[in-house]
Design a protein around this motif. Structure first.
Motif, mmCIF file in Angstrom:
data_model
loop_
_atom_site.group_PDB
_atom_site.id
_atom_site.type_symbol
_atom_site.label_atom_id
_atom_site.label_comp_id
_atom_site.label_asym_id
_atom_site.label_seq_id
_atom_site.Cartn_x
_atom_site.Cartn_y
_atom_site.Cartn_z
ATOM 1 N N ALA A 1 56.591 39.000 37.039
ATOM 2 C CA ALA A 1 56.338 40.441 37.105
ATOM 3 C C ALA A 1 56.903 41.150 35.876
ATOM 4 O O ALA A 1 56.248 42.032 35.295
ATOM 5 C CB ALA A 1 56.937 41.023 38.382
ATOM 6 N N GLN A 2 58.111 40.765 35.477
ATOM 7 C CA GLN A 2 58.736 41.362 34.295
ATOM 8 C C GLN A 2 57.915 41.087 33.033
ATOM 9 O O GLN A 2 57.814 41.934 32.156
ATOM 10 C CB GLN A 2 60.153 40.817 34.096
ATOM 11 C CG GLN A 2 61.185 41.391 35.024
ATOM 12 C CD GLN A 2 61.596 42.795 34.604
ATOM 13 O OE1 GLN A 2 61.759 43.081 33.430
ATOM 14 N NE2 GLN A 2 61.747 43.662 35.574
ATOM 15 N N LEU A 3 57.339 39.878 32.954
ATOM 16 C CA LEU A 3 56.553 39.506 31.776
ATOM 17 C C LEU A 3 55.114 39.997 31.854
ATOM 18 O O LEU A 3 54.373 39.906 30.873
ATOM 19 C CB LEU A 3 56.548 37.975 31.616
ATOM 20 C CG LEU A 3 57.881 37.323 31.260
ATOM 21 C CD1 LEU A 3 57.776 35.807 31.340
ATOM 22 C CD2 LEU A 3 58.321 37.758 29.860
ATOM 23 N N GLY A 4 54.709 40.489 33.024
ATOM 24 C CA GLY A 4 53.340 40.964 33.194
ATOM 25 C C GLY A 4 52.303 39.851 33.227
ATOM 26 O O GLY A 4 51.176 40.034 32.782
ATOM 27 N N VAL A 5 52.685 38.685 33.778
ATOM 28 C CA VAL A 5 51.773 37.533 33.791
ATOM 29 C C VAL A 5 51.399 37.091 35.210
ATOM 30 O O VAL A 5 50.892 35.986 35.397
ATOM 31 C CB VAL A 5 52.366 36.340 33.001
ATOM 32 C CG1 VAL A 5 52.515 36.686 31.531
ATOM 33 C CG2 VAL A 5 53.697 35.890 33.591
ATOM 34 N N LEU A 6 51.634 37.939 36.200
ATOM 35 C CA LEU A 6 51.376 37.536 37.591
ATOM 36 C C LEU A 6 49.916 37.183 37.862
ATOM 37 O O LEU A 6 49.632 36.443 38.798
ATOM 38 C CB LEU A 6 51.836 38.624 38.559
ATOM 39 C CG LEU A 6 53.343 38.744 38.760
ATOM 40 C CD1 LEU A 6 53.661 39.864 39.747
ATOM 41 C CD2 LEU A 6 53.946 37.434 39.225
ATOM 42 N N THR A 7 49.004 37.693 37.066
ATOM 43 C CA THR A 7 47.586 37.385 37.291
ATOM 44 C C THR A 7 47.064 36.287 36.372
ATOM 45 O O THR A 7 45.877 35.950 36.431
ATOM 46 C CB THR A 7 46.726 38.658 37.104
ATOM 47 O OG1 THR A 7 46.932 39.171 35.781
ATOM 48 C CG2 THR A 7 47.087 39.716 38.135
ATOM 49 N N ASP A 8 47.927 35.712 35.546
ATOM 50 C CA ASP A 8 47.505 34.616 34.666
ATOM 51 C C ASP A 8 47.210 33.368 35.493
ATOM 52 O O ASP A 8 47.948 33.043 36.442
ATOM 53 C CB ASP A 8 48.580 34.301 33.623
ATOM 54 C CG ASP A 8 48.651 35.335 32.504
ATOM 55 O OD1 ASP A 8 47.994 36.387 32.623
ATOM 56 O OD2 ASP A 8 49.362 35.068 31.516
ATOM 57 N N ALA A 9 46.176 32.667 35.111
ATOM 58 C CA ALA A 9 45.733 31.484 35.868
ATOM 59 C C ALA A 9 46.825 30.424 35.975
ATOM 60 O O ALA A 9 47.023 29.825 37.041
ATOM 61 C CB ALA A 9 44.485 30.888 35.225
ATOM 62 N N TRP A 10 47.580 30.183 34.898
ATOM 63 C CA TRP A 10 48.609 29.142 34.918
ATOM 64 C C TRP A 10 49.688 29.454 35.947
ATOM 65 O O TRP A 10 50.205 28.552 36.601
ATOM 66 C CB TRP A 10 49.223 28.928 33.532
ATOM 67 C CG TRP A 10 49.966 30.123 32.991
ATOM 68 C CD1 TRP A 10 49.452 31.120 32.232
ATOM 69 C CD2 TRP A 10 51.344 30.436 33.184
ATOM 70 N NE1 TRP A 10 50.423 32.047 31.941
ATOM 71 C CE2 TRP A 10 51.596 31.653 32.507
ATOM 72 C CE3 TRP A 10 52.390 29.827 33.855
ATOM 73 C CZ2 TRP A 10 52.847 32.255 32.488
ATOM 74 C CZ3 TRP A 10 53.643 30.423 33.834
ATOM 75 C CH2 TRP A 10 53.858 31.635 33.143
ATOM 76 N N LEU A 11 50.003 30.740 36.109
ATOM 77 C CA LEU A 11 51.033 31.123 37.075
ATOM 78 C C LEU A 11 50.494 31.021 38.506
ATOM 79 O O LEU A 11 51.196 30.538 39.404
ATOM 80 C CB LEU A 11 51.548 32.535 36.793
ATOM 81 C CG LEU A 11 52.713 32.970 37.666
ATOM 82 C CD1 LEU A 11 53.918 32.064 37.430
ATOM 83 C CD2 LEU A 11 53.073 34.402 37.418
ATOM 84 N N ILE A 12 49.263 31.444 38.705
ATOM 85 C CA ILE A 12 48.665 31.356 40.040
ATOM 86 C C ILE A 12 48.557 29.894 40.473
ATOM 87 O O ILE A 12 48.911 29.544 41.606
ATOM 88 C CB ILE A 12 47.295 32.069 40.063
ATOM 89 C CG1 ILE A 12 47.499 33.570 39.859
ATOM 90 C CG2 ILE A 12 46.553 31.776 41.364
ATOM 91 C CD1 ILE A 12 46.229 34.343 39.573
ATOM 92 N N VAL A 13 48.087 29.027 39.572
ATOM 93 C CA VAL A 13 47.996 27.593 39.890
ATOM 94 C C VAL A 13 49.392 27.034 40.169
ATOM 95 O O VAL A 13 49.578 26.259 41.115
ATOM 96 C CB VAL A 13 47.290 26.818 38.753
ATOM 97 C CG1 VAL A 13 47.384 25.314 38.967
ATOM 98 C CG2 VAL A 13 45.837 27.252 38.636
#
Length: 160
Positions: free
Chosen positions: A77-89
């Motif tokens: 959340a801090q990095l703003g990457v919660l919707t990135d595919a690598w994080l979701i996977v």
């Protein structure tokens, strides 16, 4: 703040998941050896005592390991990457690993411990130990993939 969250996430992951993967990997062999007999100490074979300890490590660190995705999500959340595919996977694989641990690995360890404490022979316990080894291997592979995704972050603009 991001550095703090990421540091806690990585440190807790190393301590908890690392401990679980090592203890869970050792468990089937140790418990199977306990089924074959062994030196008695305090009414329990030495191998059974070690197997009990390894199971406690897996159980205890599994509970503590809940902190890993909590701090991982906070970092994302801090990095703003919660919707990135690598994080979701990574999150999906983390849930899969947690389910596998809770519904297959830990119960499999309990079954094998019951066999060891019930004086089952090594031959009687071997199928249970083999299944547990395979399941533990799958758990470990899931975590290895998550680690690679966390490092490589395919498609991420913040990736290496």
């Amino acid at each position: 703040m991001t550095e703090f969250l990421l540091s806690v996430h990585v440190l807790v992951a190393i301590v908890t998941v690392g401990s679980i993967t090592v203890a869970a990997s050792m468990f089937p062999r140790v418990a199977l050896r306990a089924c074959g007999g062994g030196e008695e100490r305090g009414g329990r074979s030495e191998g059974t005592g070690t197997a009990v300890l390894l199971h406690r490590v897996c159980t205890g660190y599994a509970v503590a390991g809940v902190v890993v995705p909590v701090f991982g999500i906070a970092t994302g959340a801090q990095l703003g990457v919660l919707t990135d595919a690598w994080l979701i996977v990574s999150l999906v694989l983390t849930v899969a690993a947690a389910v596998l641990l809770g519904l297959a690995v830990l119960p499999g360890q309990r079954r094998l411990l019951a066999l060891a404490e019930g004086a089952a022979t090594e031959e009687e316990a071997r199928p249970t130990a083999s299944r547990l080894s395979m399941t533990t291997g799958m758990f470990n592979v899931l975590w290895a993939v998550v680690v690679v995704l966390m490092i490589v972050r395919p498609g991420s603009t913040t990736g290496a």
